[in-house]
Write a protein that holds these residues in place. Sequence first.
Motif, mmCIF file in Angstrom:
data_model
loop_
_atom_site.group_PDB
_atom_site.id
_atom_site.type_symbol
_atom_site.label_atom_id
_atom_site.label_comp_id
_atom_site.label_asym_id
_atom_site.label_seq_id
_atom_site.Cartn_x
_atom_site.Cartn_y
_atom_site.Cartn_z
ATOM 1 N N THR A 21 13.553 0.362 -4.681
ATOM 2 C CA THR A 21 12.619 1.057 -5.566
ATOM 3 C C THR A 21 13.341 1.654 -6.770
ATOM 4 O O THR A 21 12.892 1.529 -7.910
ATOM 5 C CB THR A 21 11.902 2.178 -4.786
ATOM 6 N N ARG A 22 14.486 2.261 -6.476
ATOM 7 C CA ARG A 22 15.271 2.866 -7.555
ATOM 8 C C ARG A 22 15.741 1.804 -8.550
ATOM 9 O O ARG A 22 15.600 1.927 -9.757
ATOM 10 C CB ARG A 22 16.449 3.635 -6.931
ATOM 11 N N LYS A 76 12.970 0.594 -10.712
ATOM 12 C CA LYS A 76 12.599 1.603 -11.690
ATOM 13 C C LYS A 76 13.627 1.697 -12.814
ATOM 14 O O LYS A 76 13.280 1.919 -13.958
ATOM 15 C CB LYS A 76 12.468 2.953 -10.979
ATOM 16 N N ASN A 131 9.274 -6.723 1.343
ATOM 17 C CA ASN A 131 8.029 -6.510 2.071
ATOM 18 C C ASN A 131 6.894 -6.471 1.049
ATOM 19 O O ASN A 131 7.123 -6.491 -0.166
ATOM 20 C CB ASN A 131 8.093 -5.255 2.951
ATOM 21 N N ASN A 161 4.845 -4.233 0.001
ATOM 22 C CA ASN A 161 4.789 -3.120 -0.949
ATOM 23 C C ASN A 161 5.825 -3.275 -2.051
ATOM 24 O O ASN A 161 5.556 -3.008 -3.219
ATOM 25 C CB ASN A 161 4.978 -1.790 -0.218
ATOM 26 N N GLN A 162 7.024 -3.689 -1.651
ATOM 27 C CA GLN A 162 8.068 -3.916 -2.665
ATOM 28 C C GLN A 162 7.639 -5.018 -3.623
ATOM 29 O O GLN A 162 7.787 -4.898 -4.841
ATOM 30 C CB GLN A 162 9.380 -4.295 -1.974
ATOM 31 N N THR A 183 4.639 -5.945 -4.318
ATOM 32 C CA THR A 183 3.533 -5.480 -5.150
ATOM 33 C C THR A 183 4.050 -4.662 -6.327
ATOM 34 O O THR A 183 3.590 -4.816 -7.457
ATOM 35 C CB THR A 183 2.548 -4.647 -4.299
ATOM 36 N N SER A 184 5.054 -3.814 -6.073
ATOM 37 C CA SER A 184 5.644 -3.034 -7.165
ATOM 38 C C SER A 184 6.281 -3.948 -8.195
ATOM 39 O O SER A 184 6.149 -3.747 -9.407
ATOM 40 C CB SER A 184 6.724 -2.081 -6.628
ATOM 41 N N ARG A 235 3.754 -5.729 -10.320
ATOM 42 C CA ARG A 235 3.192 -4.856 -11.349
ATOM 43 C C ARG A 235 4.044 -4.889 -12.627
ATOM 44 O O ARG A 235 3.527 -4.861 -13.740
ATOM 45 C CB ARG A 235 3.144 -3.435 -10.779
ATOM 46 N N ARG A 236 5.397 -4.943 -12.446
ATOM 47 C CA ARG A 236 6.272 -5.016 -13.623
ATOM 48 C C ARG A 236 6.070 -6.333 -14.374
ATOM 49 O O ARG A 236 6.075 -6.375 -15.598
ATOM 50 C CB ARG A 236 7.749 -4.919 -13.215
ATOM 51 N N GLU A 285 6.563 4.251 -1.501
ATOM 52 C CA GLU A 285 6.702 2.806 -1.633
ATOM 53 C C GLU A 285 5.355 2.157 -1.953
ATOM 54 O O GLU A 285 5.248 1.323 -2.842
ATOM 55 C CB GLU A 285 7.295 2.216 -0.354
ATOM 56 N N VAL A 286 4.335 2.553 -1.209
ATOM 57 C CA VAL A 286 3.028 1.923 -1.409
ATOM 58 C C VAL A 286 2.495 2.187 -2.819
ATOM 59 O O VAL A 286 1.957 1.295 -3.467
ATOM 60 C CB VAL A 286 2.019 2.413 -0.346
ATOM 61 N N ASP A 317 4.329 3.041 -5.358
ATOM 62 C CA ASP A 317 5.339 2.672 -6.334
ATOM 63 C C ASP A 317 5.719 3.862 -7.221
ATOM 64 O O ASP A 317 5.750 3.764 -8.442
ATOM 65 C CB ASP A 317 4.780 1.506 -7.184
ATOM 66 N N ASP A 356 8.485 7.062 -6.884
ATOM 67 C CA ASP A 356 9.406 7.787 -6.020
ATOM 68 C C ASP A 356 9.492 9.266 -6.383
ATOM 69 O O ASP A 356 10.261 10.011 -5.787
ATOM 70 C CB ASP A 356 10.782 7.116 -5.945
ATOM 71 N N ARG A 372 -2.937 -1.338 2.477
ATOM 72 C CA ARG A 372 -1.470 -1.430 2.539
ATOM 73 C C ARG A 372 -0.870 -0.140 3.105
ATOM 74 O O ARG A 372 0.084 -0.170 3.867
ATOM 75 C CB ARG A 372 -0.889 -1.717 1.154
ATOM 76 N N ARG A 375 3.265 0.735 10.780
ATOM 77 C CA ARG A 375 4.594 0.188 11.037
ATOM 78 C C ARG A 375 5.634 1.298 11.143
ATOM 79 O O ARG A 375 6.481 1.283 12.021
ATOM 80 C CB ARG A 375 4.971 -0.788 9.934
#
Lengths: 639, 85
Positions: free
Chosen positions: A19-20, A23, A45, A47-48, A50-51, A54-55, B16-17, B19, B21, B44, B51
């Motif tokens: 995530t870092r 970003k 995964n 969620n990752q 999906t982030s 988005r970019r 995370e979900v 996006d 932090d 999600r 999980r």
Amino acid sequence: MTVGTAHLSWLPEAPADFTRRLKDLDRAAPDFGAALQRLAAARLNLNQATSLGRRIEARLADKGKLDPFPSLKLAILSNGTITLAAGGIQAAALRHGVATQVRCAEYELATHVALAGDPEISAFAPDLVLLALDHRGLPFDRMVAGEPVKPIVEEVIGHLRMLQDGVKRNFGVPVVFQTLATPPAALFGNFDIRLGGTWRSVISALNAAIVDLAVVEGGYLLDVSGLVERVGSENWFDEPQWLAHKVPFQLDMAPAYADYVGRLLGAVRGRSRKCLVLDLDNTLWGGAIGDEGLSGIVLGQGSADGEAFLAVQKMALALRERGVALAVCSKNDDANARQPFRSHPDMLLKEEHISVFQANWVDKATNLEAIAKTLNIGLDALVFLDDNPAERGHVRMALPMVAIPEVGADPSTYAWTIQAAGYFDAVVFSAEDKRRADQYAAEAQRVAVMSQAREMGDYLSELAMVIHFAPFDPVGRSRIAQLINKSNQFNLTSRRYTEAQVAALEGDTALYTMQVRLRDRFGDSGMIGVIVARPSDHAGEPAFDIDSWLMSCRVLGRKVEAAMLSELVEAARASGARWLIGRYLPTPKNGMVRDHYAKLGFTLAEELPSGECVWQLDLTLFSAEELPMAVERVMKAAA
Amino acid sequence: MSETDIIARMLPVFQEVFDDDSLTITPSMSSEDIEDWDSLSNVRLIIAVERAFGVRIKASEVAQLDNVGSLADLVAQKLAAGTKA
């Protein structure tokens, strides 16, 4: 890590600080696209992903392109909440070299949008429309057990054709059809497959008809049925999530589904890989050819590993026959490396199958660059199969655009991995494709590379190596004896000692012995080096004479020699020696260490008629170089 | 595990979900307070929470949640039931 398509197990793990990193990417930097792809190449995964998606979306919406990748706009018409996988599809498409925007129309809207059009989708101007429909979104309501399959198949195909015609009319673009996964439902059990009007019989006939439809209509195919056969329909379908949110498949499966879409989009945009580059030792055969020789390597029927390596070769040959070029990239002497191709009876691969053959001691990234240049293809067209995690880590760091599957130490998964990862997906296959591998000009040619072309310093410090020194001991004894007897290439004197003799060396208090282990963030290499030295005198002054110095070739270029020397020098100094004496005894196989002592700063004292060279190092002048590794040491117990 | 502990463990999942932090969560926060918290990201979120805590949350239970605190309480109940069983 479980091996399997559901987990995309060939992808390297996502960085812990994903995530870092995402970003912190600099959107204005010219390599923003490449940096995004680097992150997309990991096992993300949902969620990752999906982030990351988005970019991609933001960049494409803003600037219209994400260099250096071709763009594609994909509209998805689905009977489920496919939007949940949209970001995953964008990440997967970028992994396969395409910058993709996605728009979804869901539930009843899917049919409506196809047939009546939709201003929002029209404004989006898709390049392709994916009909992401499963058995719950198609007309199966007249299916009755025991009734013929044909009318049901015709009705569903008619529906799909109608949707496709609508898409062509309203948006003017081709569609992607999906084959259907059979739901894990049974009316009878074993009998379902032979009875019309059951899911087993209808979907099996329907999938064949969908393939025909795509062929006739010029549509693309996303083989969901093939994917679900791999992962299992009971893992695929998730009834609670379907009922609650109309999620069309278990969300854990979204990355695998997305990768299937991504590789198809890659193939549509001509971004599929073109060349499979193979390491040799422990990738095409078991053992090191330079050390074990032709009779010592493991290959062929009669052992599990030997058959696994055969399967790797068979897979490579099959790929070559469908137009994928093959190349070799290995740390070996060229002559040693070619020997199995020429004279091992079990080798399926011959030199004539290999378009570029790079066996030398220069780093692999440099050799991969030479291979791409010679074949006149991009580095992003290469796939590199190598059993050694440190080599994989190095090449990934230096050349992130090369696809490098993660594999374990067991060769039985290698052939599967290359075929599962979708590197060479295609949307057409012509007679010309078949001949393509032959067209990659000169065969088994070798290309000159600049030695030491790459800056290794950063890489070595990022490896976080830990070197471990200990005197010979009973625990290490059998591995020490094995190294002493098997190392042929990096072996200065090639003196052989049996295990009993090694035991005697342990107890000899006059001797200096060293066993060396190495580990790094990619794994533990185990014991990789041995030194035996004894106090002597040199021109009347106290000296340390190196009886044996040998190393595993796997750790070449990691400054291990320099670390061993520093350790040895300290011991020599502690014993009061002024000189360190090394000898090089030439053999047909140890040419690579001819200049070993010169490289470490020794000067040549004497060259004997036998070819033996004696080297000396003045310990009063020697200063150790800084090492890119941490040192652990076990001292010899006082006698 | 207390509600506070659970919320602390949920924080990285939310980050995370959604996006983000720099996101912080409190028991009274709801979908009104987080811009991207819609019905899709909620799916999600629930799956990621399942999980992270090793629990399964039913659709009927999801429908009754109204803020972060009630989600944490539900997870706490399930964890407690799991330990007893």
